[in-house]
Motif scaffolding. Structure first.
Motif, mmCIF file in Angstrom:
data_model
loop_
_atom_site.group_PDB
_atom_site.id
_atom_site.type_symbol
_atom_site.label_atom_id
_atom_site.label_comp_id
_atom_site.label_asym_id
_atom_site.label_seq_id
_atom_site.Cartn_x
_atom_site.Cartn_y
_atom_site.Cartn_z
ATOM 1 N N ALA A 1 93.122 89.069 57.002
ATOM 2 C CA ALA A 1 91.739 89.362 56.622
ATOM 3 C C ALA A 1 91.407 88.845 55.236
ATOM 4 O O ALA A 1 90.235 88.717 54.885
ATOM 5 C CB ALA A 1 91.495 90.871 56.698
ATOM 6 N N ASP A 2 92.443 88.548 54.452
ATOM 7 C CA ASP A 2 92.211 87.994 53.114
ATOM 8 C C ASP A 2 91.716 86.551 53.188
ATOM 9 O O ASP A 2 91.122 86.037 52.245
ATOM 10 C CB ASP A 2 93.496 88.049 52.291
ATOM 11 N N ARG A 3 91.972 85.878 54.312
ATOM 12 C CA ARG A 3 91.521 84.501 54.492
ATOM 13 C C ARG A 3 90.049 84.516 54.898
ATOM 14 O O ARG A 3 89.597 85.385 55.634
ATOM 15 C CB ARG A 3 92.373 83.841 55.580
ATOM 16 N N SER A 4 89.284 83.560 54.428
ATOM 17 C CA SER A 4 87.866 83.493 54.769
ATOM 18 C C SER A 4 87.691 83.016 56.201
ATOM 19 O O SER A 4 88.597 82.423 56.802
ATOM 20 C CB SER A 4 87.129 82.557 53.813
ATOM 21 N N ILE A 5 86.503 83.233 56.732
ATOM 22 C CA ILE A 5 86.205 82.751 58.077
ATOM 23 C C ILE A 5 86.261 81.222 58.118
ATOM 24 O O ILE A 5 86.769 80.640 59.081
ATOM 25 C CB ILE A 5 84.836 83.291 58.557
ATOM 26 N N LEU A 6 85.812 80.566 57.053
ATOM 27 C CA LEU A 6 85.924 79.110 57.013
ATOM 28 C C LEU A 6 87.386 78.693 56.907
ATOM 29 O O LEU A 6 87.808 77.714 57.542
ATOM 30 C CB LEU A 6 85.126 78.541 55.837
ATOM 31 N N GLY A 7 88.178 79.442 56.140
ATOM 32 C CA GLY A 7 89.605 79.153 56.033
ATOM 33 C C GLY A 7 90.306 79.268 57.372
ATOM 34 O O GLY A 7 91.168 78.442 57.716
ATOM 35 N N LEU A 8 89.933 80.276 58.164
ATOM 36 C CA LEU A 8 90.513 80.430 59.499
ATOM 37 C C LEU A 8 90.108 79.256 60.388
ATOM 38 O O LEU A 8 90.948 78.694 61.111
ATOM 39 C CB LEU A 8 90.046 81.744 60.126
ATOM 40 N N ALA A 9 88.830 78.875 60.346
ATOM 41 C CA ALA A 9 88.371 77.754 61.165
ATOM 42 C C ALA A 9 89.116 76.471 60.796
ATOM 43 O O ALA A 9 89.514 75.695 61.671
ATOM 44 C CB ALA A 9 86.864 77.566 60.997
ATOM 45 N N LYS A 10 89.339 76.248 59.504
ATOM 46 C CA LYS A 10 90.065 75.053 59.056
ATOM 47 C C LYS A 10 91.515 75.073 59.528
ATOM 48 O O LYS A 10 92.113 74.024 59.785
ATOM 49 C CB LYS A 10 90.012 74.947 57.537
ATOM 50 N N ALA A 11 92.082 76.285 59.623
ATOM 51 C CA ALA A 11 93.470 76.395 60.075
ATOM 52 C C ALA A 11 93.611 76.125 61.572
ATOM 53 O O ALA A 11 94.707 75.835 62.047
ATOM 54 C CB ALA A 11 94.015 77.786 59.739
ATOM 55 N N ARG A 12 92.497 76.227 62.303
ATOM 56 C CA ARG A 12 92.563 76.080 63.749
ATOM 57 C C ARG A 12 92.046 74.725 64.241
ATOM 58 O O ARG A 12 92.563 74.189 65.220
ATOM 59 C CB ARG A 12 91.759 77.204 64.427
ATOM 60 N N VAL A 13 90.995 74.184 63.622
ATOM 61 C CA VAL A 13 90.433 72.904 64.071
ATOM 62 C C VAL A 13 90.289 71.969 62.881
ATOM 63 O O VAL A 13 90.098 72.412 61.749
ATOM 64 C CB VAL A 13 89.066 73.098 64.772
ATOM 65 N N LYS A 14 90.378 70.691 63.142
ATOM 66 C CA LYS A 14 90.356 69.697 62.058
ATOM 67 C C LYS A 14 89.004 69.004 61.905
ATOM 68 O O LYS A 14 88.697 68.477 60.832
ATOM 69 C CB LYS A 14 91.439 68.634 62.313
ATOM 70 N N ASP A 15 88.206 68.967 62.952
ATOM 71 C CA ASP A 15 86.912 68.295 62.875
ATOM 72 C C ASP A 15 85.959 69.125 62.006
ATOM 73 O O ASP A 15 85.729 70.305 62.296
ATOM 74 C CB ASP A 15 86.324 68.144 64.279
ATOM 75 N N PRO A 16 85.386 68.551 60.948
ATOM 76 C CA PRO A 16 84.495 69.313 60.051
ATOM 77 C C PRO A 16 83.294 69.915 60.779
ATOM 78 O O PRO A 16 82.804 70.982 60.392
ATOM 79 C CB PRO A 16 84.054 68.268 59.020
ATOM 80 N N ARG A 17 82.831 69.241 61.824
ATOM 81 C CA ARG A 17 81.697 69.782 62.567
ATOM 82 C C ARG A 17 82.092 71.075 63.278
ATOM 83 O O ARG A 17 81.334 72.064 63.262
ATOM 84 C CB ARG A 17 81.190 68.739 63.572
ATOM 85 N N LEU A 18 83.272 71.078 63.889
ATOM 86 C CA LEU A 18 83.740 72.299 64.548
ATOM 87 C C LEU A 18 84.052 73.392 63.538
ATOM 88 O O LEU A 18 83.836 74.577 63.805
ATOM 89 C CB LEU A 18 84.969 71.996 65.406
#
Length: 511
Positions: free
Chosen positions: A169-186
């Motif tokens: 929960a300390d990780r941001s929602i954007l940080g989680l998204a970056k950890a899961r997908v690489k495409d900036p749009r996704l």
């Protein structure tokens, strides 16, 4: 029945926003004689509407998620929500567009979503599946486990810390998204949802990934007649319970004697007595203005000033003539992206800078609800996140409103060519209007920003420490902003307030 007995059942709700109306419904179900007081001419608060030249502008929230929170609220009052409000499921939910012409269409069907991810970035399908699992796990802990639960005792927050740590929960929602997908749009498409409740995706906790699960599991809906129709239906329930809803009256002060709430004083000097007072006004306004003559133990002016507040909103409402068949690719909900994502977020939330580029939410309700516009016409609103007014050098909207509107117009033209020439009526709300119309501190759109250390116990509590018998509901308290959140804040309230004292039966002496 004595006057004292009547007073013991009296309850006052300050504000007819959705949280206040939900609170009144739940208090009415508990046997209280409720009076709701609101300064606007219609119920709904930020979910109210304005009618202008045949167009209905729904001023605030436009989508309904988690229908069961409304169904439960109505059931508590012995009613069926769907008898009073017609929900229309959205398919698709919305379309996200980028400057390069690429798009992402969000739907409830998992296979359709996987196909969208594969179309944009085939290598991210596996990561998206992991994100969906992340979302479900956060829903179980954050929504099912915390949203409708009182969090005014520190221990309730401490108990969930191990799970929060496990879920990062300390990780941001954007940080989680970056950890899961690489495409900036996704990364953008999976992380922007906190903007709908006033949070910076770069700093809001990854727990808000639960929104993706809410959408997939329960769908996204539109209330026919707009959210205003929900508010009107809530007023109907309150009045059927014997409660009152008074519009056009403003509370000036919460009256406190001996550390306990005793009622309210209105700006017209009228006083209304009750030992149970619920404020649906912004938490900042409640403490800084309505309790200005009382010493405060926790929510002092200094502490409120130190909070991080949600962003402001620039919203342009307009009707267009004869456009019902134009721009067929523009659906009910469209999100257009600026060239920058993180840079724009930094300008809005950290620098307090009004940028030349912008991301926009375009709402076209006539695609679903013909009642919003005359036949053949359209009603729109275009929303741009902007800085709130609390920065050292805030935006002067009196001088900037027309300049900024021209920039918004140029951006919308890319999606709806020629729209400006067809506008028949319009209005604009800026952060200054949010400050003046909704009494929102700093003109913020969603009260205190939902960062992790401004959530749960760290947020203004539903039961106030400042006066016995004073409670808070709405966006500024637990669980937070967003329509499901403010409706759920009333459920939290109901768990803390006892049933109204039973009235003794009247005995009629035999003649």
């Amino acid at each position: 029945m004595t006057a004292d007995q009547t007073d013991s059942n009296a309850a006052i709700v300050i504000g007819a926003g959705l949280g206040g109306l939900a609170a009144a419904m739940r208090l009415g179900a508990k046997g209280y004689a409720v009076t709701v007081l609101d300064r606007l001419d219609k119920p709904g608060g930020r979910g109210s509407s304005v009618s202008q030249n045949g167009h209905r502008f729904d001023l605030g929230p436009t989508i309904i998620t988690v229908p069961q929170v409304y169904e439960d609220l109505w059931a508590t009052c012995g009613r069926n929500f769907h008898d009073d409000v017609a929900l229309r499921p959205m398919d698709p939910f919305y379309e996200v567009r980028w400057q390069d012409g690429s798009t992402f269409t969000a739907r409830q069907d998992t296979d359709a979503m996987l196909a969208e991810v594969a179309r944009l970035s085939p290598g991210d399908v596996k990561g998206y599946k992991r994100f969906l699992k992340d979302s479900e796990a956060r829903y179980i802990v954050g929504f099912e486990g915390m949203v409708a639960k009182p969090m005014h005792r520190l221990w309730e927050t401490i108990k969930v810390l191990p799970l929060f740590a496990m879920l990062r929960a300390d990780r941001s929602i954007l940080g989680l998204a970056k950890a899961r997908v690489k495409d900036p749009r996704l990364q953008m498409a999976l992380s922007f949802h906190p903007l709908f409740i006033g949070g910076d995706p770069r700093h809001v906790t990854s727990m808000y990934a639960l929104v993706a699960y809410l959408e997939k599991e329960f769908g996204v809906h539109y209330a026919m007649g707009g959210v205003q129709a929900i508010a009107q239906a809530m007023v109907g329930v309150i009045r059927s319970q014997g409660g009152q809803v008074r519009q056009g009256v403003e509370v000036d002060e919460i009256l406190v004697e001996g550390g306990a709430a005793k009622g309210v004083k209105l700006t017209n000097s009228e006083t209304i007595q009750a030992e149970l007072v619920v404020s649906n006004a912004d938490a900042g306004h409640t403490y800084q203005r309505l309790l200005r003559n009382q010493p405060r133990k926790r929510w002092t002016d200094k502490k409120l000033k130190s909070r991080r507040w949600s962003m402001g909103l620039f919203v342009w409402y307009f009707g267009t003539k004869g456009t019902a068949q134009m721009w067929p690719d523009v659906g009910h909900h469209t999100i257009t992206n600026a060239p920058r994502y993180e840079g724009l977020l930094k300008d809005i939330f950290i620098k307090g800078k009004l940028s030349d580029d912008m991301s926009l939410y375009i709402h076209r309700p006539a695609k679903t609800d013909s009642s919003v516009a005359p036949a053949g016409d359209d009603t729109f609103y275009v929303l741009s996140p902007v800085p709130h007014l609390g920065f050292d050098d805030p935006v002067d909207w009196r001088n900037q409103v027309e300049i900024y509107k021209a920039k918004v117009q140029a951006e919308v033209e890319k999606t709806m060519p020629g729209f400006a020439d067809l506008i028949s009526t319009e209005m604009v709300l800026t952060p200054e209007d949010f400050r003046d119309r909704y009494l929102s501190p700093n003109g913020s759109g969603f009260s205190i920003e939902p960062r992790i250390l401004q959530s749960a116990w760290f947020r203004p509590h539903n039961v106030s420490e400042e006066a016995k018998g004073l409670y808070l509901v709405g966006a500024g308290t637990h669980p937070g902003a967003g329509v499901p959140g403010v409706i759920s804040s009333a459920e939290v309230l109901a768990k803390m307030v006892p049933d109204a004292p039973a009235m003794p039966e009247l005995k009629v002496a035999a003649e």
